[in-house]
Design an enzyme around this catalytic site. Structure first.
Site, PDB file in Angstrom:
ATOM      1  CG  ASP A 207     -15.743   4.154  -6.745  1.00 11.87           C
ATOM      2  OD1 ASP A 207     -16.684   4.960  -6.682  1.00 11.87           O
ATOM      3  OD2 ASP A 207     -15.147   3.719  -5.741  1.00 11.87           O
ATOM      4  CG  ASP A 209     -12.756   2.580  -1.388  1.00 18.33           C
ATOM      5  OD1 ASP A 209     -13.131   3.752  -1.498  1.00 18.33           O
ATOM      6  OD2 ASP A 209     -12.148   2.167  -0.395  1.00 18.33           O
TER       7      ASP A 209
END
Ligand SMILES: [Zn+2]
Length: 260
Positions: A207, A209
């Protein structure tokens, strides 16, 4: 005991690919029980020891993982090199979800952990300017390229305390210093170094973050991990026979450490 390569599997890495289980070791250490039984077996004909970092039921959150017991138990199981496939968030636009980073530096932003095996009376200052095994990292880079995966050969990992994710302000600050963010590298890698073991972090980006687009959540992390786990498995299967028996200078970095 045969010398083995240890694999400490992070979140989402509970099934070490084509692993053939031979024996389960229930080890007690001076630091208590490790996260689970150490599973001895073979992966592509190489002797390995597998340990799920968060326990078989994912019962140990990052700040409660028994890091000291885990590394001690791995050592007792004959492990000389540890490979850690793990999930990380990206702080860098160019490190995209699904890609793999061979971490070569870390910054420690943990807060409440025990960081060493050595609590006096002799003082031991660990040499850790280069925390990771260059020989193992190089082999994973080579295999990743050969398999056609997007593998970053360098990257700085900032380790946060968890279990919460970062605020946007924290994430933006970390972006100035690091490429990926996770919760488990410290103190694990430095305890391995204290034991004279090689350590390599194989970080899967799951991802961006919280600094970009959508806030990260655990389900998203697991979904990306699941979709890309085959890359880690293939890299392990191809790299392990070439890592076995390799020589490097990691063991000598712990020279001068009091006996444990
Ligand atoms: Zn090494």
């Amino acid at each position: 005991m045969t010398s083995r390569i240890g694999i400490i599997g992070g979140s989402g890495v509970y099934d070490p690919g084509q692993f053939v289980l031979e024996k389960r070791l229930d080890i007690d250490t001076p630091y208590g029980k490790p996260s689970g039984n150490i599973l001895l077996g073979k992966l592509n004909e190489v002797d390995v020891a597998f340990l799920p970092r968060h326990g078989e039921d994912h019962q140990y959150p990052p700040h409660k993982v028994p890091y000291h017991a885990n590394i001690w138990a791995m050592k007792e199981a004959g492990v000389e090199s540890i490979i850690s496939p793990c999930a990380v968030g990206s702080l860098n636009e160019h490190h995209k979800p699904g890609e793999i980073v061979i971490v070569d530096q870390f910054i420690d932003f943990t807060k409440t952990r025990e960081y060493t095996y050595h609590h006096g009376p002799e003082t031991f200052h660990l040499s850790i300017a280069d925390p990771f095994c260059p020989a193992i990292g190089q082999e994973f880079r080579r295999q990743g390229d050969r398999l056609g995966f997007d593998v970053h050969g360098h990257g700085t990992y900032v380790c946060i305390e968890g279990p919460r994710f970062s605020t946007k302000a924290e994430s933006r600050m970390f972006q100035d210093y690091a490429d990926v963010i996770g919760m488990t590298l410290v103190p694990e890698c430095q305890l391995a170094r204290e034991m004279g073991m090689c350590y390599c972090s194989l970080a899967m980006v799951t991802d961006y973050d919280v600094w970009k687009d959508h806030p990260v959540n655990f389900e998203m992390v697991m979904e990306t991990m699941k979709a890309n786990l085959h890359k880690v498995s293939q890299m392990l299967e191809n790299a392990l026979p070439r890592i076995e028996g390799r020589k490097c200078g990691c063991a000598s970095s712990a020279d001068g450490a009091p006996e444990v």
